[in-house]
Design an enzyme around this catalytic site. Sequence first.
Site, PDB file in Angstrom:
ATOM      1  N   LYS A 150       0.842  -1.209   0.000  1.00  0.00           N
ATOM      2  CA  LYS A 150       0.000   0.000   0.000  1.00  0.00           C
ATOM      3  C   LYS A 150       0.875   1.257   0.000  1.00  0.00           C
ATOM      4  O   LYS A 150       0.600   2.206  -0.724  1.00  0.00           O
ATOM      5  CB  LYS A 150      -0.895   0.053   1.255  1.00  0.00           C
ATOM      6  CG  LYS A 150      -1.834  -1.111   1.408  1.00  0.00           C
ATOM      7  CD  LYS A 150      -2.795  -0.893   2.575  1.00  0.00           C
ATOM      8  CE  LYS A 150      -2.139  -0.814   3.945  1.00  0.00           C
ATOM      9  NZ  LYS A 150      -1.545  -2.073   4.426  1.00  0.00           N
TER      10      LYS A 150
ATOM     11  N   ARG B  48      12.287  -3.510  10.351  1.00  0.00           N
ATOM     12  CA  ARG B  48      11.363  -2.801  11.233  1.00  0.00           C
ATOM     13  C   ARG B  48      11.059  -3.754  12.376  1.00  0.00           C
ATOM     14  O   ARG B  48      10.836  -4.935  12.136  1.00  0.00           O
ATOM     15  CB  ARG B  48      10.066  -2.506  10.458  1.00  0.00           C
ATOM     16  CG  ARG B  48       9.943  -1.089   9.987  1.00  0.00           C
ATOM     17  CD  ARG B  48       8.781  -0.919   9.050  1.00  0.00           C
ATOM     18  NE  ARG B  48       7.476  -1.167   9.661  1.00  0.00           N
ATOM     19  CZ  ARG B  48       6.327  -0.915   9.047  1.00  0.00           C
ATOM     20  NH1 ARG B  48       6.318  -0.417   7.832  1.00  0.00           N
ATOM     21  NH2 ARG B  48       5.180  -1.166   9.641  1.00  0.00           N
TER      22      ARG B  48
ATOM     23  N   ARG C 201      -8.568   1.637   9.788  1.00  0.00           N
ATOM     24  CA  ARG C 201      -8.221   0.235  10.012  1.00  0.00           C
ATOM     25  C   ARG C 201      -9.278  -0.470  10.862  1.00  0.00           C
ATOM     26  O   ARG C 201      -9.155  -1.665  11.099  1.00  0.00           O
ATOM     27  CB  ARG C 201      -6.888   0.174  10.741  1.00  0.00           C
ATOM     28  CG  ARG C 201      -5.701  -0.244   9.884  1.00  0.00           C
ATOM     29  CD  ARG C 201      -4.487  -0.221  10.767  1.00  0.00           C
ATOM     30  NE  ARG C 201      -3.390  -1.003  10.345  1.00  0.00           N
ATOM     31  CZ  ARG C 201      -2.327  -0.525   9.694  1.00  0.00           C
ATOM     32  NH1 ARG C 201      -2.298   0.731   9.320  1.00  0.00           N
ATOM     33  NH2 ARG C 201      -1.304  -1.292   9.421  1.00  0.00           N
TER      34      ARG C 201
ATOM     35  N   ARG D 231       0.057  -8.983  13.491  1.00  0.00           N
ATOM     36  CA  ARG D 231      -0.475  -7.920  12.615  1.00  0.00           C
ATOM     37  C   ARG D 231      -1.469  -8.498  11.603  1.00  0.00           C
ATOM     38  O   ARG D 231      -2.479  -7.865  11.282  1.00  0.00           O
ATOM     39  CB  ARG D 231       0.674  -7.200  11.896  1.00  0.00           C
ATOM     40  CG  ARG D 231       1.519  -6.373  12.854  1.00  0.00           C
ATOM     41  CD  ARG D 231       2.772  -5.862  12.201  1.00  0.00           C
ATOM     42  NE  ARG D 231       2.518  -4.807  11.246  1.00  0.00           N
ATOM     43  CZ  ARG D 231       3.392  -4.414  10.326  1.00  0.00           C
ATOM     44  NH1 ARG D 231       4.553  -5.004  10.225  1.00  0.00           N
ATOM     45  NH2 ARG D 231       3.100  -3.438   9.510  1.00  0.00           N
TER      46      ARG D 231
ATOM     47  N   ARG E 279      12.002  -7.127   4.221  1.00  0.00           N
ATOM     48  CA  ARG E 279      11.926  -5.676   4.203  1.00  0.00           C
ATOM     49  C   ARG E 279      13.036  -5.068   5.074  1.00  0.00           C
ATOM     50  O   ARG E 279      13.332  -5.598   6.151  1.00  0.00           O
ATOM     51  CB  ARG E 279      10.560  -5.277   4.769  1.00  0.00           C
ATOM     52  CG  ARG E 279       9.979  -4.068   4.126  1.00  0.00           C
ATOM     53  CD  ARG E 279       8.507  -4.124   4.047  1.00  0.00           C
ATOM     54  NE  ARG E 279       7.811  -4.028   5.329  1.00  0.00           N
ATOM     55  CZ  ARG E 279       6.574  -3.564   5.440  1.00  0.00           C
ATOM     56  NH1 ARG E 279       5.940  -3.108   4.377  1.00  0.00           N
ATOM     57  NH2 ARG E 279       5.969  -3.549   6.597  1.00  0.00           N
TER      58      ARG E 279
END
Length: 222
Positions: A21, A164, A96, A175, A131
């Site tokens: 996103k 992260r 969210r 998550r 990532r």
Amino acid sequence: MHYNNNKQIKLIFLGPPGAGKGTQTEIISEKYSIPAISTGAILRSAIKNQTELGKTAAKYVEAGELVPDDIIIGIMKERLAEDDCKNGYILDGFPRTTAQAIALDESGAEISLVINLAVDDDVIIRRMSGRRVCCTCGATYHIEYNPTEDNKTCPRCGGPLACRKDDEPSVVESRLKVYHEQTEPLIKYYEEKGILRTVIGQEKLEDTTALTLNVIENYLKG
Ligand code: AMP
């Protein structure tokens, strides 16, 4: 290209964490010159700067849980009232929860389009483990899809690259659970309003971008 000039882009990106996103938001923001607003980025910056918001948010973000609705809704009401949002915006990571979506409607936002970026959980888990983010300037990379020379040093500023904290496997799992339980119901919420379009996330970034731009162009022409 003929556009209906009255049409503003007030776009929401829905989709699981790690679906891309943020990347799509940046591309669209640049192409149409409208601001990209990411609640995740606002929170990460507050945490880095150890503001009051950052101190409150850190424990939720690092555990992969959602920051409470009243805090997020307050931040977004202020942000969307700023001048640069007058001609449209793209929201990445907000709303969210159903409560956030209702608050957004009640604020008179009149969202024009919601793009649901669909990516399967197993792909998400693979993507997130690769990532990397620069600890100094915040630039993001991926060891497979957007690598740097050594995947350790930021080519932009020379800062060290790290995962992260909330991309660690145990946190990613929570998550995703939070996404399915609290955010996924928004697909139906916006479907019922007739403004939801689904883009299936592709292996190649540029293929996903092409599909996304197609949805936006169709909206602008319609
Ligand atoms: P993101 O970068 O969008 O994946 O967001 C990172 C983290 O920030 C999330 O896992 C949540 O802890 C928090 N967060 C971001 N946006 C929201 C939101 N709209 N509501 C609650 N928490 C959020």
